[in-house]
Design a protein around this motif. Structure first.
Motif, PDB file in Angstrom:
ATOM      1  N   GLY A   1       4.110  -2.412   4.447  1.00 22.11           N
ATOM      2  CA  GLY A   1       3.960  -2.096   5.865  1.00 22.11           C
ATOM      3  C   GLY A   1       4.441  -0.689   6.181  1.00 22.11           C
ATOM      4  N   GLU A   2       5.544  -0.284   5.569  1.00 20.90           N
ATOM      5  CA  GLU A   2       6.054   1.067   5.781  1.00 20.90           C
ATOM      6  C   GLU A   2       5.125   2.109   5.170  1.00 20.90           C
ATOM      7  OE1 GLU A   2      10.859   0.423   5.964  1.00 20.90           O
ATOM      8  OE2 GLU A   2       9.850   0.039   4.051  1.00 20.90           O
ATOM      9  N   LEU A   3       4.529   1.772   4.029  1.00 22.43           N
ATOM     10  CA  LEU A   3       3.548   2.671   3.414  1.00 22.43           C
ATOM     11  C   LEU A   3       2.364   2.886   4.350  1.00 22.43           C
ATOM     12  CD1 LEU A   3       2.217   2.574  -0.221  1.00 22.43           C
ATOM     13  CD2 LEU A   3       0.609   2.259   1.646  1.00 22.43           C
ATOM     14  N   LEU A   4       1.843   1.820   4.914  1.00 21.12           N
ATOM     15  CA  LEU A   4       0.705   1.937   5.825  1.00 21.12           C
ATOM     16  C   LEU A   4       1.079   2.733   7.073  1.00 21.12           C
ATOM     17  CD1 LEU A   4      -0.737  -1.671   5.497  1.00 21.12           C
ATOM     18  CD2 LEU A   4      -1.727   0.426   4.570  1.00 21.12           C
ATOM     19  N   HIS A   5       2.279   2.521   7.566  1.00 17.41           N
ATOM     20  CA  HIS A   5       2.742   3.290   8.721  1.00 17.41           C
ATOM     21  C   HIS A   5       2.801   4.776   8.386  1.00 17.41           C
ATOM     22  CE1 HIS A   5       4.922   4.273  12.394  1.00 17.41           C
ATOM     23  NE2 HIS A   5       5.797   4.938  11.644  1.00 17.41           N
ATOM     24  N   TYR A   6       3.262   5.107   7.172  1.00 12.59           N
ATOM     25  CA  TYR A   6       3.307   6.507   6.752  1.00 12.59           C
ATOM     26  C   TYR A   6       1.917   7.126   6.800  1.00 12.59           C
ATOM     27  CZ  TYR A   6       3.034  10.443   3.579  1.00 12.59           C
ATOM     28  OH  TYR A   6       2.733  11.675   3.045  1.00 12.59           O
ATOM     29  N   TYR A   7       0.939   6.456   6.217  1.00 10.17           N
ATOM     30  CA  TYR A   7      -0.406   7.042   6.188  1.00 10.17           C
ATOM     31  C   TYR A   7      -1.001   7.188   7.589  1.00 10.17           C
ATOM     32  CZ  TYR A   7      -0.760   7.211   1.133  1.00 10.17           C
ATOM     33  OH  TYR A   7      -0.568   7.533  -0.191  1.00 10.17           O
ATOM     34  N   ALA A   8      -0.729   6.234   8.471  1.00 10.90           N
ATOM     35  CA  ALA A   8      -1.207   6.374   9.850  1.00 10.90           C
ATOM     36  C   ALA A   8      -0.549   7.565  10.537  1.00 10.90           C
ATOM     37  CB  ALA A   8      -0.931   5.087  10.623  1.00 10.90           C
ATOM     38  N   THR A   9       0.728   7.808  10.226  1.00 10.31           N
ATOM     39  CA  THR A   9       1.481   8.877  10.880  1.00 10.31           C
ATOM     40  C   THR A   9       1.022  10.253  10.420  1.00 10.31           C
ATOM     41  OG1 THR A   9       3.408   7.429  11.084  1.00 10.31           O
ATOM     42  CG2 THR A   9       3.803   9.803  11.251  1.00 10.31           C
ATOM     43  N   VAL A  10       0.694  10.406   9.136  1.00  8.29           N
ATOM     44  CA  VAL A  10       0.333  11.726   8.594  1.00  8.29           C
ATOM     45  C   VAL A  10      -1.174  11.927   8.499  1.00  8.29           C
ATOM     46  CG1 VAL A  10       2.491  11.780   7.298  1.00  8.29           C
ATOM     47  CG2 VAL A  10       0.373  11.073   6.138  1.00  8.29           C
ATOM     48  N   ALA A  11      -1.951  11.020   9.055  1.00  9.50           N
ATOM     49  CA  ALA A  11      -3.410  11.049   8.868  1.00  9.50           C
ATOM     50  C   ALA A  11      -4.034  12.367   9.307  1.00  9.50           C
ATOM     51  CB  ALA A  11      -4.054   9.888   9.621  1.00  9.50           C
ATOM     52  N   ASP A  12      -3.571  12.950  10.408  1.00  7.18           N
ATOM     53  CA  ASP A  12      -4.202  14.181  10.898  1.00  7.18           C
ATOM     54  C   ASP A  12      -4.055  15.323   9.891  1.00  7.18           C
ATOM     55  OD1 ASP A  12      -5.026  12.964  13.202  1.00  7.18           O
ATOM     56  OD2 ASP A  12      -3.455  13.810  14.472  1.00  7.18           O
ATOM     57  N   ALA A  13      -2.953  15.338   9.149  1.00  6.73           N
ATOM     58  CA  ALA A  13      -2.766  16.366   8.124  1.00  6.73           C
ATOM     59  C   ALA A  13      -3.489  16.003   6.834  1.00  6.73           C
ATOM     60  CB  ALA A  13      -1.275  16.572   7.854  1.00  6.73           C
ATOM     61  N   LEU A  14      -3.476  14.725   6.470  1.00  6.53           N
ATOM     62  CA  LEU A  14      -4.049  14.283   5.207  1.00  6.53           C
ATOM     63  C   LEU A  14      -5.572  14.276   5.199  1.00  6.53           C
ATOM     64  CD1 LEU A  14      -4.140  12.858   2.436  1.00  6.53           C
ATOM     65  CD2 LEU A  14      -3.525  10.734   3.599  1.00  6.53           C
ATOM     66  N   LEU A  15      -6.194  13.795   6.262  1.00 14.84           N
ATOM     67  CA  LEU A  15      -7.637  13.563   6.244  1.00 14.84           C
ATOM     68  C   LEU A  15      -8.466  14.802   5.909  1.00 14.84           C
ATOM     69  CD1 LEU A  15      -8.142  10.978   9.122  1.00 14.84           C
ATOM     70  CD2 LEU A  15      -8.818  10.698   6.727  1.00 14.84           C
TER      71      LEU A  15
END
Length: 294
Positions: free
Chosen positions: A30-44
């Motif tokens: 769950g924390e992993l998924l939260h991380y990806y949602a949080t950094v999505a604008d930079a990662l995508l």
């Protein structure tokens, strides 16, 4: 019961949210998924339009790890795929993560993201150069930083601008924005610089993969510029005991690195860094920064 979440109008079943994936810190899925949602604008932007390969670690780094390029069974029809022909499968396709919903679907598989140096509309035509600096113990990322600074200066002499990120493991990656160039030409140029680095610093650098040559030195891996190769995508989590990230860093941090802990960046470090710096690799997407091979 598996929770159903709606992301950008897509319904996702997110499973095993309490499962511990990084045992040293107790980090859960769950924390992993939260991380990806949080950094999505930079990662995508670093994923978009590039066929992605996955290193899957569904039971954490101590469980089974397997690398896959093919879309997994059950891939939703709305997830973009692109043809990436291979000698063993001329009809092969790979996932292309274009949006937040696709990112969260892929992250739910528990993966490292790996991408090539080219876009799916121009296979084997690179728009960046990559150098993977891998230290052979007792060398560490501190020695990698010394090599990175040499490469930065050498690249600048050829009119090329380098950006740095941690590998998320032991080393450092350099990325260089490039005018579209055939991958084989980029590979030849990268090898030339790796050979020159070893010639100039024989006690510090090795350009060959032979492990017997590497203790105490930094292996300048130029091979990931080959069209068939991939590199850990910026901001991806790595399959390690701690939730380490392949994280962009400033050149000031590289210059000041005298202790490996200085560039040991984990999941919780990344959102504050993005808030402070933005995407430190944003220059990779600015056409005016793309250089030509000499």
């Amino acid at each position: 019961m598996t929770p159903i979440t709606e992301v950008e109008g897509r319904r996702l079943a997110l499973s095993n949210l309490d499962k511990v994936l990084h045992p040293a810190t107790g980090t859960t899925k769950g924390e992993l998924l939260h991380y990806y949602a949080t950094v999505a604008d930079a990662l995508l932007p670093h994923l978009r339009d590039r066929p992605v390969s996955f290193l899957r670690y569904p039971d954490g780094p101590d469980g089974q790890l397997f690398f896959t390029k093919n879309p997994p069974p059950g891939t939703p029809t709305w997830v973009t795929t692109a043809p990436v022909p291979r000698s063993e499968d001329p009809r092969a396709r790979q996932i292309v993560v274009q949006d937040l919903a696709s990112l969260m679907w892929a992250a739910n598989l528990v993966v490292e993201f790996h991408t090539p140096q080219w876009r799916n509309d121009a296979p084997a035509v690179a728009d960046r150069i990559v150098f993977d600096l891998d230290p052979g113990p007792p060398a560490t990322v501190v020695e990698c930083c010394r090599v990175a600074l040499w490469l930065r200066e050498r690249l600048a002499a050829d009119g090329l601008e380098a950006y740095a990120k941690t590998s998320g493991s032991k080393g450092l990656h350099l990325l260089v924005p490039l005018e579209p160039t055939p991958s084989e030409e980029v590979s030849a140029y990268a090898k030339q610089l790796a050979v020159q680095a070893e010639a100039d610093h024989p006690a510090l650098v090795v350009h060959r993969m032979n492990r017997a040559l590497r203790p105490g030195k930094v292996f300048v891996d130029h091979s990931q510029n080959a069209a068939a190769k991939t590199t850990a995508t910026p901001y991806t989590l790595r399959a390690r005991a701690r939730p380490t990230v392949s994280a962009p860093v400033t050149w000031e941090e590289v210059e000041a690195c005298d202790d490996p802990a200085r560039l040991d960046l984990v999941m919780d470090d990344i959102a504050p860094r993005i808030e402070r710096y933005g995407d430190l690799l944003g220059g990779l997407f600015e056409p005016e920064r793309a250089g030509a091979l000499p």
